[in-house]
Design a protein around this motif. Structure first.
Motif, short mmCIF file in Angstrom:
data_model
loop_
_atom_site.label_atom_id
_atom_site.label_comp_id
_atom_site.label_asym_id
_atom_site.label_seq_id
_atom_site.Cartn_x
_atom_site.Cartn_y
_atom_site.Cartn_z
N LEU A 84 1.05 -1.20 -0.28
CA LEU A 84 -0.18 -0.17 0.47
C LEU A 84 0.76 1.11 0.13
CD1 LEU A 84 -2.77 -1.23 2.72
CD2 LEU A 84 -3.28 -0.50 0.30
N TYR A 85 2.16 1.12 0.73
CA TYR A 85 2.82 2.61 1.11
C TYR A 85 3.38 2.66 -0.37
CZ TYR A 85 6.79 5.12 2.58
OH TYR A 85 8.14 6.27 2.81
N THR A 86 4.52 1.69 -1.56
CA THR A 86 4.75 1.70 -1.95
C THR A 86 4.42 2.85 -3.47
OG1 THR A 86 5.58 0.01 -2.34
CG2 THR A 86 6.33 1.00 -4.30
N PRO A 87 2.82 2.52 -3.78
CA PRO A 87 2.39 3.38 -5.02
C PRO A 87 2.16 5.30 -4.00
CG PRO A 87 0.70 2.38 -5.02
CD PRO A 87 1.79 1.99 -3.90
N PHE A 88 2.56 5.29 -2.65
CA PHE A 88 2.31 6.83 -2.12
C PHE A 88 3.56 7.27 -2.30
CE2 PHE A 88 3.56 8.86 2.18
CZ PHE A 88 2.15 10.03 1.93
N ARG A 89 4.99 6.31 -1.96
CA ARG A 89 5.64 6.36 -2.06
C ARG A 89 6.89 6.77 -3.41
NH1 ARG A 89 9.94 1.55 -2.13
NH2 ARG A 89 8.95 1.69 -4.48
N ASN A 90 6.00 6.62 -4.12
CA ASN A 90 6.39 6.86 -5.85
C ASN A 90 6.12 8.40 -6.27
OD1 ASN A 90 7.94 4.68 -5.99
ND2 ASN A 90 6.08 3.19 -6.89
N LEU A 91 4.71 8.71 -5.81
CA LEU A 91 4.36 9.59 -5.98
C LEU A 91 5.17 10.65 -5.03
CD1 LEU A 91 0.18 9.67 -5.24
CD2 LEU A 91 1.16 9.63 -7.46
N LEU A 92 5.64 10.51 -4.11
CA LEU A 92 6.56 11.79 -3.38
C LEU A 92 7.59 11.25 -3.69
CD1 LEU A 92 5.81 10.69 -0.07
CD2 LEU A 92 4.83 12.90 -0.59
N ARG A 93 8.36 10.63 -4.80
CA ARG A 93 10.02 10.60 -5.38
C ARG A 93 9.50 12.11 -5.90
NH1 ARG A 93 12.26 4.31 -5.53
NH2 ARG A 93 12.23 4.25 -2.85
N LYS A 94 7.80 11.99 -7.13
CA LYS A 94 8.21 12.88 -7.61
C LYS A 94 8.80 13.78 -8.16
CE LYS A 94 5.81 9.97 -10.99
NZ LYS A 94 4.14 10.03 -11.35
N LEU A 95 8.24 13.97 -6.28
CA LEU A 95 8.31 16.06 -5.52
C LEU A 95 9.77 16.86 -5.57
CD1 LEU A 95 5.50 15.38 -3.23
CD2 LEU A 95 5.34 16.67 -5.72
N ASN A 96 9.91 17.33 -5.88
CA ASN A 96 11.15 18.49 -5.53
C ASN A 96 11.33 19.09 -3.42
OD1 ASN A 96 12.62 21.22 -4.14
ND2 ASN A 96 13.76 20.46 -6.04
N GLN A 97 12.07 18.58 -2.64
CA GLN A 97 12.02 18.10 -1.30
C GLN A 97 12.01 20.26 -0.93
OE1 GLN A 97 15.64 17.85 1.93
NE2 GLN A 97 14.51 15.41 1.29
N ILE A 98 12.70 20.31 -0.79
CA ILE A 98 12.54 21.92 0.03
C ILE A 98 11.20 22.95 -0.95
CG2 ILE A 98 13.73 24.09 -0.25
CD1 ILE A 98 14.73 21.73 1.93
N ASP A 99 11.27 22.75 -2.13
CA ASP A 99 9.50 22.93 -2.34
C ASP A 99 8.40 23.16 -1.52
OD1 ASP A 99 8.65 25.34 -4.67
OD2 ASP A 99 7.46 23.50 -4.69
N SER A 100 8.40 21.25 -1.20
CA SER A 100 7.32 20.57 -0.67
C SER A 100 7.04 20.99 0.89
CB SER A 100 7.27 18.88 -1.26
OG SER A 100 7.46 18.80 -2.62
N ILE A 101 8.51 21.09 1.15
CA ILE A 101 8.46 22.16 2.94
C ILE A 101 7.89 22.85 2.50
CG2 ILE A 101 10.10 22.26 4.63
CD1 ILE A 101 12.47 19.92 3.61
#
Length: 506
Positions: free
Chosen positions: A13-30
């Motif tokens: 269940l977590y894997t698709p959620f992780r994959n969505l997040l991996r597309k994001l820029n870290q500092i911009d998301s913070i």
């Protein structure tokens, strides 16, 4: 990556959620988390470069903002996952986009969270499972709803300034409680104005030296890379995914390159108040110093609040050849006698986060059962006229109260209270106490936060009347129009606000 047994169903269940997040820029998301945090905490505007969710109004009532936006406990979980899964090299994709943020939040709520809740835990009945899960939810969510206030600040400041405890804090942090608080509260508010602030950070206050600022950052900051590493190590890919320890509670300031960020401001507020406990709990002499400091604080609350001439205040006394002690505080009026036992014991992390109660909650409830029995034992000594100052008065109704510094959130959970009552009965059997005392004189559990308000009502209506309102479920109605007064408001102003106004140069 994970420090506990992995549940493969939950991992899927977590894997698709992780994959969505991996597309994001870290500092911009913070940055997006920071914008919501400052709006929820300080009512500051969310910048126009962020698309607001449908129905979200940034100056609406806070409950409506939580409903239409991203509530704080979800902000915290998303922040953890952003730090674990995102980087700043491979993507410029942003959750400033409303649809993208909504997709991530909805997956977290509906697929991940609801999916985990449907995975059965061996040995737990469905009803028990729900009530224990509700207990975990309470500890995850309720603290955010309290936000921050003067009561919390000054409560912990007064406790930490107790002489014995102050020495321990200065030795551990190389700073006094006052320096920790004044720097912490300055940064708490200052970091809400600017997302990223430069390092080294220079002070504009005469009372805050740059050297002390450096020490503060050494104690309460962490690099984004180290945060990512620690979060990976603490994350549990099982039913505790949403409850695993967050190292940002201990170090709420993030260091990125030559700048620092406070992404969630209440994490900083919590760390410099109740959170200091975890940094000094293992120091030599801490337990006695902390207990004495809390007991003294409650005494100060009592003496500052009670002006009803019918109510007497009696501090702890030693008695007997074996040097026993009375309860920490006793209140006495014409109708009742209230025994108050002050306890700094906190629920452990396992009690707050584990679905399996054997991993923490059972042990803590047994501790509480011992505290409750302790009050009844000393009452029997009072009834046998062993107290040096007070003589037994059979006309007074005995009311036992265990007062905790931290809120346990167990009074309204019937499942947990049943477990606790069973342990109390066992403790009575072990101590050979008459169990009829429990039915004749029911015990009460209250947090310090509640008691600071309760004592004002007791001062007005008397001890017996107050506890009768609890029993009849009429206390909440009475409290709606009660004119509460914060007893330490002027002292707080003199301690923190006035010095800042006088010394600020900017």
């Amino acid at each position: 990556m994970f420090n506990s047994n992995q549940n493969n169903k939950i991992y899927s269940l977590y894997t698709p959620f992780r994959n969505l997040l991996r597309k994001l820029n870290q500092i911009d998301s913070i940055y997006v988390i920071w914008c919501y945090s400052r709006n929820f905490t300080f009512n500051l505007e969310i910048p126009q470069d962020i698309e607001l969710p449908a129905g979200f109004v940034m100056n609406d009532k806070i409950d409506n903002r939580r409903y239409y936006g991203v509530p704080e406990y979800e902000q915290e979980f998303l922040l953890k996952q952003i730090l674990i899964n995102c980087d700043n090299k491979h993507s410029k994709i942003s959750i400033r986009n409303r649809e993208r943020l909504s997709k991530i939040i909805n997956y977290s709520r509906k697929t991940l969270s609801e999916g985990i809740s449907k995975i059965s835990i061996d040995g737990l009945e469905l009803e028990e499972d729900f009530l224990i899960e509700f207990h975990r939810m309470a500890h995850r969510q309720f603290s955010w709803q309290k936000s921050f206030n003067l009561n919390i600040i000054f409560r912990y400041y007064k406790i930490y300034c107790n002489e014995e405890l102050k020495i321990i804090i200065e030795k551990r942090f190389k700073m006094s409680p006052f320096e920790i608080f004044i720097i912490g509260f300055f940064l708490f508010r200052h970091t809400a104005n600017t997302f990223r602030l430069p390092l080294p950070f220079k002070s504009d206050f005469d009372m805050i030296s740059n050297e002390k600022l450096d020490v503060f950052f050494q104690n309460f900051s962490i690099t984004t890379d180290d945060a990512k590493k620690e979060l990976k190590e603490s994350q549990q890919m099982n039913e505790n995914l949403f409850y695993s320890y967050n190292p940002l509670h201990a170090k709420p300031i993030l260091i990125f390159e030559n700048t620092f960020i406070c992404p969630m401001h209440l994490l900083l507020f919590w760390q410099i108040t109740n959170g200091l406990y975890y940094s000094i709990v293992n120091e030599l002499g801490f337990e006695n110093a902390y207990g004495n400091a809390f007991e003294n604080y409650i005494g100060e609350v009592l003496y500052n609040t009670i002006n009803n001439n019918d109510i007497g205040i009696y501090p702890e006394e030693k008695y007997g050849k074996k040097e026993k002690r009375t309860t920490d505080w006793i209140l006495l009026d014409s109708k009742a006698i209230l025994f108050i036992e002050c306890k700094t014991k906190r629920l452990t992390i396992g009690s707050k986060t584990e679905l399996d109660i054997k991993k923490g909650l059972v042990r803590d409830l047994k501790k509480m059962a011992g505290f409750v029995a302790q009050v009844y034992k000393t009452y029997l000594d009072y009834r046998h006229n062993e107290y040096p100052t007070l003589k037994f008065d059979k006309t007074l109704e005995f009311i036992p109260l265990v007062l905790t510094l931290e809120t346990w959130y167990i009074n309204f959970n019937p499942r947990i209270m049943l477990i606790l009552n069973n342990y109390i009965v066992s403790e009575f059997e072990r101590e050979k106490l008459d169990q009829e005392l429990l039915s004749k004189f029911p015990y009460h559990l209250r947090s310090c936060e509640d008691f600071e308000k309760d004592i004002q009502i007791i001062n007005t209506v008397g001890i017996k009347k107050y506890f009768e309102m609890i029993k009849s479920n009429t206390l909440n109605d009475y409290c709606k129009d009660f004119p509460y007064v914060y007893q330490f408001a002027e002292t707080f102003k003199e301690t923190f606000l006035d010095p800042l106004k006088e010394t600020y140069k900017g």
